[in-house]
Design a protein around this motif. Structure first.
Motif, mmCIF file in Angstrom:
data_model
loop_
_atom_site.group_PDB
_atom_site.id
_atom_site.type_symbol
_atom_site.label_atom_id
_atom_site.label_comp_id
_atom_site.label_asym_id
_atom_site.label_seq_id
_atom_site.Cartn_x
_atom_site.Cartn_y
_atom_site.Cartn_z
ATOM 1 N N UNK A 2 20.068 13.536 -15.228
ATOM 2 C CA UNK A 2 18.941 14.772 -14.876
ATOM 3 C C UNK A 2 19.007 15.598 -14.602
ATOM 4 N N UNK A 3 18.213 16.392 -14.577
ATOM 5 C CA UNK A 3 18.547 18.389 -13.964
ATOM 6 C C UNK A 3 17.625 18.571 -13.353
ATOM 7 N N UNK A 4 17.419 19.603 -12.557
ATOM 8 C CA UNK A 4 17.657 20.377 -11.096
ATOM 9 C C UNK A 4 17.023 21.072 -11.597
ATOM 10 N N UNK A 5 15.955 22.338 -10.731
ATOM 11 C CA UNK A 5 15.268 22.953 -10.619
ATOM 12 C C UNK A 5 15.078 23.790 -9.821
ATOM 13 N N UNK A 6 15.202 24.897 -9.462
ATOM 14 C CA UNK A 6 14.610 25.328 -7.692
ATOM 15 C C UNK A 6 14.200 26.594 -8.399
ATOM 16 N N UNK A 7 12.838 27.098 -8.426
ATOM 17 C CA UNK A 7 12.338 27.949 -9.120
ATOM 18 C C UNK A 7 13.124 30.014 -8.448
ATOM 19 N N UNK A 8 13.809 30.524 -8.775
ATOM 20 C CA UNK A 8 14.402 31.529 -8.153
ATOM 21 C C UNK A 8 16.071 31.371 -8.346
ATOM 22 N N UNK A 9 16.418 30.441 -8.375
ATOM 23 C CA UNK A 9 18.092 30.064 -7.788
ATOM 24 C C UNK A 9 18.829 30.034 -9.313
ATOM 25 N N UNK A 10 19.956 31.136 -8.784
ATOM 26 C CA UNK A 10 20.591 31.119 -10.490
ATOM 27 C C UNK A 10 22.334 29.861 -9.934
ATOM 28 N N UNK A 11 22.280 28.921 -10.477
ATOM 29 C CA UNK A 11 22.659 27.214 -10.465
ATOM 30 C C UNK A 11 24.776 28.731 -10.585
ATOM 31 N N UNK A 12 24.452 28.573 -10.865
ATOM 32 C CA UNK A 12 25.998 30.106 -10.876
ATOM 33 C C UNK A 12 26.618 30.115 -9.618
ATOM 34 N N UNK A 13 25.014 30.674 -8.750
ATOM 35 C CA UNK A 13 25.960 31.105 -7.086
ATOM 36 C C UNK A 13 26.073 29.994 -5.659
ATOM 37 N N UNK A 14 25.142 28.797 -6.646
ATOM 38 C CA UNK A 14 25.210 27.414 -5.676
ATOM 39 C C UNK A 14 26.122 27.347 -5.768
ATOM 40 N N UNK A 15 26.778 26.143 -4.717
ATOM 41 C CA UNK A 15 27.677 24.643 -4.663
ATOM 42 C C UNK A 15 27.445 23.174 -5.014
ATOM 43 N N UNK A 16 28.367 23.695 -6.207
ATOM 44 C CA UNK A 16 28.446 22.371 -7.584
ATOM 45 C C UNK A 16 28.745 21.517 -6.525
ATOM 46 N N UNK A 17 29.167 20.728 -5.227
ATOM 47 C CA UNK A 17 29.266 19.596 -4.500
ATOM 48 C C UNK A 17 27.927 18.816 -3.946
#
Length: 231
Positions: free
Chosen positions: A162-177
């Protein structure tokens, strides 16, 4: 609970109006009030707008609600989007899978970790929706495929990409763990996913809806686009 559900429907109507989908919302199929959530079917042709423009519109409406009613609990919503044929009743495997996506623990955890003053909307879409939308070349507004992070939705015996989306969030800055991706899966987990997908080929009972908030109301909303329910 009735007041909250009425609020959710008003918020959805406003967000869909801002997205240009009011007419489709008025013709929604098999609408269901789930207490702290809502599910309905829309024409599959609106998928690009629903995935591309709706999440940010919903977030904006929720922020405006917070500003207008500062004394009320902050409303946060989880959204799942799936696609597939359904009868007019809406009952079928794709509907069950829509519920399963919404109940994914990672999706829940995103709201738990988030500051409700900043993040009020999280979305999960199925692999099929992701492919249909971003391989179509149709307009998705300012949203691009990179706004979605791939994960594995797991609920009971259900396990699907599946695919996750949070408006305004750059996933490159998120903790992939915080979530497991198919590429990171071990051979054993891949086998379990395949087994779960075989299990999901049979209808299952719809899950119950329970959501707890810590001073804030965390609601849930589901959209299902099913050709079989568009009469």
């Amino acid at each position: 609970m009735q007041d909250i559900n009425a609020d959710i429907q008003r918020v959805l109507a406003q967000a869909l109006s801002a997205t240009g989908l009011s007419a489709h919302w008025e013709r929604r199929a098999f609408p269901q009030n789930t207490g702290d959530g809502y599910v309905a079917g829309l024409d599959p042709k609106v998928l690009p707008a629903l995935v591309g423009c709706f999440p940010e519109a919903l977030s904006n409406v929720l922020h405006e609600r917070r500003r207008q009613y500062p004394g009320q609990s902050v409303l946060q919503l989880r959204v799942s989007v799936h696609v597939g044929p359904l009868p007019p009743s809406g009952l079928g495997v794709p509907m069950v899978e829509t519920h399963r996506l919404l109940d994914d623990q990672v999706l829940r955890d995103l709201l738990v970790r988030a500051n409700p003053q900043l993040t009020n909307t999280v979305m999960i879409i199925s692999q099929r929706v992701y492919e249909d939308v971003f391989r179509s070349g149709l307009d998705t507004g300012s949203t691009v495929a990179e706004h979605f992070a791939q994960s594995i939705a797991k609920v009971k015996t259900f396990a699907q990409p599946a695919w996750l989306h949070v408006p305004g969030l750059d996933w490159g800055l998120a903790d992939s763990s915080i979530f497991e991706t198919p590429q990171q899966s071990s051979p054993s987990s891949s086998s379990s996913i395949q087994e779960a997908q075989r299990t999901n080929s049979h209808p299952a009972s719809a899950p119950s809806f329970v959501q707890n908030g810590n001073g804030n109301f965390q609601g849930q909303h589901q959209y299902f686009n099913g050709m079989g329910g568009l009469q």
